[in-house]
Design an enzyme around this catalytic site. Sequence first.
Site, PDB file in Angstrom:
ATOM      1  N   GLU A  92       0.824  -1.209   0.000  1.00  0.00           N
ATOM      2  CA  GLU A  92       0.000   0.000   0.000  1.00  0.00           C
ATOM      3  C   GLU A  92       0.861   1.262   0.000  1.00  0.00           C
ATOM      4  O   GLU A  92       1.991   1.252   0.510  1.00  0.00           O
ATOM      5  CB  GLU A  92      -0.912   0.001   1.236  1.00  0.00           C
ATOM      6  CG  GLU A  92      -1.983  -1.067   1.148  1.00  0.00           C
ATOM      7  CD  GLU A  92      -2.885  -1.136   2.383  1.00  0.00           C
ATOM      8  OE1 GLU A  92      -4.081  -1.383   2.204  1.00  0.00           O
ATOM      9  OE2 GLU A  92      -2.390  -0.945   3.507  1.00  0.00           O
ATOM     10  N   CYS A 105       3.485   8.534   0.646  1.00  0.00           N
ATOM     11  CA  CYS A 105       4.158   7.648   1.595  1.00  0.00           C
ATOM     12  C   CYS A 105       4.267   6.280   0.921  1.00  0.00           C
ATOM     13  O   CYS A 105       3.244   5.658   0.616  1.00  0.00           O
ATOM     14  CB  CYS A 105       3.292   7.587   2.858  1.00  0.00           C
ATOM     15  SG  CYS A 105       3.872   6.428   4.069  1.00  0.00           S
ATOM     16  N   CYS A 112       7.090  -6.509   6.866  1.00  0.00           N
ATOM     17  CA  CYS A 112       8.283  -5.955   7.524  1.00  0.00           C
ATOM     18  C   CYS A 112       8.813  -6.963   8.530  1.00  0.00           C
ATOM     19  O   CYS A 112       8.041  -7.564   9.270  1.00  0.00           O
ATOM     20  CB  CYS A 112       7.935  -4.647   8.235  1.00  0.00           C
ATOM     21  SG  CYS A 112       9.382  -3.888   9.004  1.00  0.00           S
ATOM     22  N   CYS A 116       7.750  -4.316  15.155  1.00  0.00           N
ATOM     23  CA  CYS A 116       7.454  -3.310  16.182  1.00  0.00           C
ATOM     24  C   CYS A 116       6.047  -3.609  16.717  1.00  0.00           C
ATOM     25  O   CYS A 116       5.113  -3.815  15.935  1.00  0.00           O
ATOM     26  CB  CYS A 116       7.515  -1.900  15.607  1.00  0.00           C
ATOM     27  SG  CYS A 116       9.139  -1.494  14.935  1.00  0.00           S
ATOM     28  N   CYS A 119       2.673  -1.859  15.391  1.00  0.00           N
ATOM     29  CA  CYS A 119       2.532  -1.608  13.955  1.00  0.00           C
ATOM     30  C   CYS A 119       1.810  -2.753  13.245  1.00  0.00           C
ATOM     31  O   CYS A 119       2.180  -3.921  13.390  1.00  0.00           O
ATOM     32  CB  CYS A 119       3.920  -1.409  13.361  1.00  0.00           C
ATOM     33  SG  CYS A 119       3.915  -1.295  11.569  1.00  0.00           S
ATOM     34  N   GLY A 162       7.411  -1.648   5.563  1.00  0.00           N
ATOM     35  CA  GLY A 162       8.797  -2.099   5.497  1.00  0.00           C
ATOM     36  C   GLY A 162       9.797  -1.152   6.113  1.00  0.00           C
ATOM     37  O   GLY A 162       9.509   0.008   6.393  1.00  0.00           O
ATOM     38  N   GLU A 163      11.001  -1.684   6.342  1.00  0.00           N
ATOM     39  CA  GLU A 163      12.129  -0.903   6.845  1.00  0.00           C
ATOM     40  C   GLU A 163      13.052  -0.635   5.650  1.00  0.00           C
ATOM     41  O   GLU A 163      13.730  -1.553   5.164  1.00  0.00           O
ATOM     42  CB  GLU A 163      12.855  -1.713   7.944  1.00  0.00           C
ATOM     43  CG  GLU A 163      14.240  -1.210   8.307  1.00  0.00           C
ATOM     44  CD  GLU A 163      14.299   0.275   8.662  1.00  0.00           C
ATOM     45  OE1 GLU A 163      13.657   0.688   9.628  1.00  0.00           O
ATOM     46  OE2 GLU A 163      15.011   1.030   7.953  1.00  0.00           O
ATOM     47  N   SER A 194      12.498   7.050   6.402  1.00  0.00           N
ATOM     48  CA  SER A 194      12.143   6.802   7.799  1.00  0.00           C
ATOM     49  C   SER A 194      12.664   5.429   8.197  1.00  0.00           C
ATOM     50  O   SER A 194      12.420   4.440   7.498  1.00  0.00           O
ATOM     51  CB  SER A 194      10.617   6.842   7.940  1.00  0.00           C
ATOM     52  OG  SER A 194      10.252   6.474   9.241  1.00  0.00           O
ATOM     53  N   SER A 216      12.541   6.369  14.025  1.00  0.00           N
ATOM     54  CA  SER A 216      11.531   5.986  15.018  1.00  0.00           C
ATOM     55  C   SER A 216      12.222   5.768  16.353  1.00  0.00           C
ATOM     56  O   SER A 216      13.068   4.885  16.475  1.00  0.00           O
ATOM     57  CB  SER A 216      10.859   4.670  14.618  1.00  0.00           C
ATOM     58  OG  SER A 216      10.070   4.872  13.505  1.00  0.00           O
ATOM     59  N   ASN A 218      10.406   6.386  19.885  1.00  0.00           N
ATOM     60  CA  ASN A 218       9.276   5.763  20.623  1.00  0.00           C
ATOM     61  C   ASN A 218       9.504   5.444  22.098  1.00  0.00           C
ATOM     62  O   ASN A 218       8.574   5.009  22.791  1.00  0.00           O
ATOM     63  CB  ASN A 218       8.787   4.492  19.910  1.00  0.00           C
ATOM     64  CG  ASN A 218       8.430   4.795  18.472  1.00  0.00           C
ATOM     65  OD1 ASN A 218       7.885   5.863  18.198  1.00  0.00           O
ATOM     66  ND2 ASN A 218       8.747   3.893  17.563  1.00  0.00           N
ATOM     67  N   ASN A 292      -2.242   5.462  16.294  1.00  0.00           N
ATOM     68  CA  ASN A 292      -3.387   5.101  15.454  1.00  0.00           C
ATOM     69  C   ASN A 292      -3.678   3.628  15.689  1.00  0.00           C
ATOM     70  O   ASN A 292      -2.912   2.767  15.250  1.00  0.00           O
ATOM     71  CB  ASN A 292      -3.056   5.337  13.974  1.00  0.00           C
ATOM     72  CG  ASN A 292      -2.819   6.800  13.696  1.00  0.00           C
ATOM     73  OD1 ASN A 292      -3.693   7.637  13.910  1.00  0.00           O
ATOM     74  ND2 ASN A 292      -1.616   7.139  13.265  1.00  0.00           N
ATOM     75  N   CYS A 335      -0.314   6.391  10.010  1.00  0.00           N
ATOM     76  CA  CYS A 335       0.978   5.823  10.328  1.00  0.00           C
ATOM     77  C   CYS A 335       0.838   4.517  11.119  1.00  0.00           C
ATOM     78  O   CYS A 335       0.128   4.468  12.119  1.00  0.00           O
ATOM     79  CB  CYS A 335       1.704   6.867  11.171  1.00  0.00           C
ATOM     80  SG  CYS A 335       3.411   6.582  11.270  1.00  0.00           S
TER      81      CYS A 335
HETATM   82  S1  SF4 Z   1       7.004   0.502  12.453  1.00  0.00           S
HETATM   83 FE1  SF4 Z   1       8.158   0.399  10.528  1.00  0.00          FE
HETATM   84  S2  SF4 Z   1       9.967  -0.833  11.068  1.00  0.00           S
HETATM   85 FE2  SF4 Z   1       8.469  -1.215  12.699  1.00  0.00          FE
HETATM   86  S3  SF4 Z   1       7.333  -3.064  12.027  1.00  0.00           S
HETATM   87 FE3  SF4 Z   1       6.194  -1.250  11.263  1.00  0.00          FE
HETATM   88  S4  SF4 Z   1       6.942  -0.960   9.172  1.00  0.00           S
HETATM   89 FE4  SF4 Z   1       8.447  -2.249  10.239  1.00  0.00          FE
END
Ligand code: SF4
Length: 347
Positions: A92, A105, A112, A116, A119, A162-163, A194, A216, A218, A292, A335
Site C-alpha cells: 500500500e 508515503c 516488515c 514493532c 505496527c 517495510g524498513e 524513515s 523511530s 518511541n 493510530n 501511520c
Molecule cells: S514501524 Fe516500521 S519498522 Fe516497525 S514493524 Fe512497522 S513498518 Fe516495520
Amino acid sequence: MTRTDLKGMTLTELEEFFARWGKERYRARQLFRWIYQKHADDFAAMTDLSKELRGILASTCRLSGFPAERFETSADGTEKYLFRLEDGETVESVLIPDDARRTLCISSQVGCPLLCGFCATGASGFRRNMTSAEIVQQACYAAKRLSERGERLSNVVFMGMGEPLMNVPEVSRTIGILLSQFGFGFSGKRVTVSTAGIVPEMLALALAHPVSFAVSINAARDDLRSLLMPVNRKYPLKDVVAAMRRIPLQSGRKVTAEYVLLAGVNDSPEDALSLSRLFRGGRIKVNLIPYNAHEASPYRAPEAEVVGRFRDVLIAGGVQTITRERRGADIRAACGQLRGSPRGKKS
Ligand code: SF4
C-alpha cells in the site's frame, strides 16, 4: 525471450545499458524524462527517439508498472492505494494532500521483518524486499494520477510498509531516480527516509544521498524501546542517537525523531523529560504521533491533554516539537496501519 525492464534502473545504469548497444548516452536522459516526467509507459510514445530505436526497445525491453488495484479516499482527502505486484503480493501507498503539498508515503518491503509491537505492518509478517521498479512505480502512479488533475507530487516519504534500510540497494536506486534532474527532480529535503534505526546503513545512505531522515524512537529508555521495537537490542538508543548526530545536514535542516505516543506506556511527563535530555542541542526535532489503533493491538491513543503536556515538556526542554495531525485514519491509511490487504473499491 526475457525483456529487460528499464523501469527502476538508475540514470547511470541506463547510460551504461545504451553504451553497451553503441547508442549515445543522452538517450538515457531522454528515456528518463519520458518515464518519470511525462509518465509514458509505452516506447511508441517517445517521439524524440528514432523510430529504429523505439522498435528495438519495444522488441527487447519493457517498462514494468501496475495501476492501483484498489483505492480508498479518506474524509480528509488522504488517498490509499493498494498495488498488486507481478508475483501477486500486495503493498500500500498513501497520498496525503496538505495545502499545496502532495506527499506520497511509499512502501519498500512486502510486510516488515522488524515486528514493532504497535505496527500493523509488522504484525502481518515479512514476505520479501521490493525491487526499485516496484518502489518507484508507486511514485509514477501517484504522479500520473495527480498530473491528470493538474496537481504535482511534491514530496516522497519512505514511511509505508517495510524498513527501507533493510533493502538499501533497491531503496538507494529509487532515491537516485527521485533526485535525478532527469527523473522526478526532487531536492533532498523533499525525500525522507524513515528508519527504525539501522545504524550502519543510516550513515552510509546519508553519505550517498542528501535526503532527509526520520528515525523511530518511541521510548527514551532501552528497556521500553526494546519492548516496543525489538531492533533496539541490536541497535540501542545511544548508538541510534549518536548516528542521528552524525548524519550530515544541509543548512537549516534537522533530523526528525518520530515518537508514537501510546497511552500509559511512553506518554508520561518523565518520559518527555528523558526525551528532551536525549535530544537537547538543536540538531534533532521531535515529531509526536498520537497512536493510530488497529485491530489486534493492545495499545491505545493518549488523550489530547496528555499529548499537549508531553509536547510542552519537550518544548520547555529546548526541543523543537511538532504534533503530527492524524490523517486517513478512517481508511486505515494512518501511520502504522498499513497492511497491504485488499479493502476499498476497485480502480
Ligand atoms: S514501524 Fe516500521 S519498522 Fe516497525 S514493524 Fe512497522 S513498518 Fe516495520
